[in-house]
Design an enzyme around this catalytic site. Structure first.
Site, short mmCIF file in Angstrom:
data_model
loop_
_atom_site.label_atom_id
_atom_site.label_comp_id
_atom_site.label_asym_id
_atom_site.label_seq_id
_atom_site.Cartn_x
_atom_site.Cartn_y
_atom_site.Cartn_z
N SER B 52 46.41 40.79 43.46
CA SER B 52 46.36 41.32 42.11
C SER B 52 47.75 41.64 41.57
CB SER B 52 45.45 42.56 42.05
OG SER B 52 46.01 43.62 42.79
N HIS B 53 48.77 41.64 42.42
CA HIS B 53 50.15 41.83 41.96
C HIS B 53 51.02 40.59 42.13
CE1 HIS B 53 49.12 46.17 42.09
NE2 HIS B 53 49.88 46.18 41.04
N ASP B 193 41.79 44.90 40.66
CA ASP B 193 40.71 44.47 41.55
C ASP B 193 39.37 44.43 40.80
OD1 ASP B 193 42.10 43.94 43.91
OD2 ASP B 193 42.20 46.07 44.40
#
Lengths: 342, 342
Positions: B52-53, B193
């Site tokens: 997610s990053h 998320d």
């Protein structure tokens, strides 16, 4: 508590709570300088109806004073380490006299350069952290306090104790009203509350503890022989580990594991360190009014029916200041059976 | 990811991830000075399989760059506030160039007087905090970082957003090995998320979120329209409030509520502040070897089968450094459809 039947409880004024506590502590051999701040925080705990930190703790304090490694006449030594750091050696007396000895220097540093750390070393520790936090918010400072304890708490995914109950407390001054303060154990529940459940014969909630074999239990006695769990799963466990490191090895003091070894089976209050961090919003925030912003946040929380922490405590305080306190008769009788000075 | 069928994924070297990210950011109008650190942390996120990053965030970065209040050529201004405090104005560019501009001064202060605070103001923020934490542990410092976000998270006992996802990250240097680092949202799960669950059509776990009416939901889309919950009940909620206050009003910057207003419906990355605190164990701990004590704690955690945080990340890093990364083909195609410089 105020609604309890008078036959089951005993009414005391706050001055009586203080004098009774101090007389018991002095009779146990504690010096005047050690006994006064300890009696004061016990009184404050009782006043705010934090029962596990009120008179309930007094017999445990006597047990701690009797620990062979406890120094009944400890005189704290304040070290002016750097422009930002103050260290105080509690000399294996209680933490509170050391905190008070170092407080003026600690506050002055925070107000001078915006942030300061106070490391308390070599103290026996039994007290809630919010009384110290409130002494800092009263100075207009934002503050954090943390300590380890004994290794009663299993890490997430584990089966036995490695962490302490590791409380963290925080305070934010609010103009014209009580500060925003929280103070919680990073264990699912405070150790003192497990003892209260055991005394009351009440089951624990699921998720609070495991037994000596590492299996979940709701039995308070089995939990005291096994391990507690942290709040919040792996995040709470990580946070608890951070507190161990900041309030232990960072300041050259004991972790909860080391403190448990040091106790050597006496089951006294844990001996270890404490770290406090204070921030001056006037320096970090400059001239901007931080209160408008924080009050909007507090309103957004309260207006939807969520409670701010410490509200119950402040309500209890107002009641106790007006009417005094009531404690269970069996606790009163237990305390009156202890030797008292004067 | 490495085991995924090659038809469903695309293999990239870490240098390719970096160059691709940077080319997209430059084409979106970002200055070279802004784009380089942003591309670097996206590459680090992908390398450590914090999906997610990683590249997943790149389209969101472009959206943020297009925010009318974003400053594509922002040049951070470092203010040497006191011997302990450094402030840096990010000028409504990304947080990362501001962090890097202030880092040398911040580190020097912590090493000189034992504790230092870095306040980053007026930044757009999308990145994980552990890359910054690792830059501090690499200097032998213990570090904490916190930010607010947007008011997507309901307080304990509430029904609608008032708090941000409010991450806290912590790092402890370990001699001869990767540091102990955690970095978690104080929401029950990271906002990114929730988006990944929505994309994958996967239900949320109970306790993560409520819908727009304040009722519990496991539907990711309903959660994105409603509010997330904090981890750890009222304790997590209190901790999240602390992060709001420290990384917001304390440093004269926006809370998550204010940042949401500032966004004005664009749904860009949040604009707000960030606070970092660094401690020098050599000053706070003196000559005592803190590593023996912390390593005993880490062993006590690991030896009973509990995992230290970041281990998965370090394992992924080792794999990625050896073999590169694989990303889903649909993500690769989405990124390749964006304009690229060069």
């Amino acid at each position: 508590m105020n609604q309890a039947h008078s036959g089951d409880t005993v009414a005391l004024g706050l001055d009586q709570v203080f004098e009774l506590s101090k007389a018991v502590l002095i009779a146990a051999g504690l010096s005047e300088a050690q006994a006064t701040p300890v009696a004061r925080v016990i009184t404050e705990g009782q006043r705010d109806e934090c029962h596990s930190h009120g008179l309930f703790r007094l017999p445990g304090c006597v047990q701690t004073i009797n620990h062979p490694r406890f120094n009944r006449a400890a005189a704290p030594v304040v070290e002016n380490t750097t422009a930002a750091v103050t260290k105080v050696d509690a000399g294996f007396g209680f933490s509170l006299p050391a905190f008070e000895a170092a407080l003026p220097t600690f506050v002055e540093k925070a107000k001078s350069i915006g942030v300061a750390v106070l490391a308390i070393n070599h103290c026996f520790h039994f007290s809630a952290l919010w009384p110290e936090i409130e002494m800092l918010t009263a100075q207009g400072l934002v503050a954090i306090a943390m300590t380890p304890s004994h290794s009663w708490v299993a890490p997430a995914g584990g089966t036995k104790g490695a962490l302490g109950t590791n409380p963290i407390a925080f305070g934010w001054p609010r103009e014209g009203q009580n500060p925003y303060v929280f103070d919680f154990a990073t264990s699912a529940i405070a150790r003192g509350d497990i003892s209260l459940h055991k005394m009351a014969g009440k089951p624990l909630q699921p998720g609070w503890a495991i037994d000596a074999d590492g299996n979940p239990t709701t039995d308070a006695a089995a939990a005291l022989d096994g391990a507690m769990l942290t709040f919040g799963g792996h995040k709470g466990s990580a946070l608890s580990t951070m507190i161990e490191l900041l309030a232990g090895p960072l300041i050259a003091d004991m972790t909860s594991l080391e403190s448990m070894d040091f106790d050597d089976g006496v089951k006294a209050a844990p001996a270890h360190g404490e770290i406090l961090i204070a921030f001056d919003p006037k320096i970090l925030g400059g001239t901007r009014d931080n209160q408008a912003s924080s009050e909007r946040l507090f309103s957004a929380i309260s207006d939807q029916g969520a409670r701010l922490p410490s509200l119950r405590r402040y309500e209890a305080r107002a009641r106790s200041l007006a009417y005094g306190v009531r404690i269970p008769r069996h606790l009163y009788e237990q305390i009156m059976s202890l030797p008292r000075a004067g």
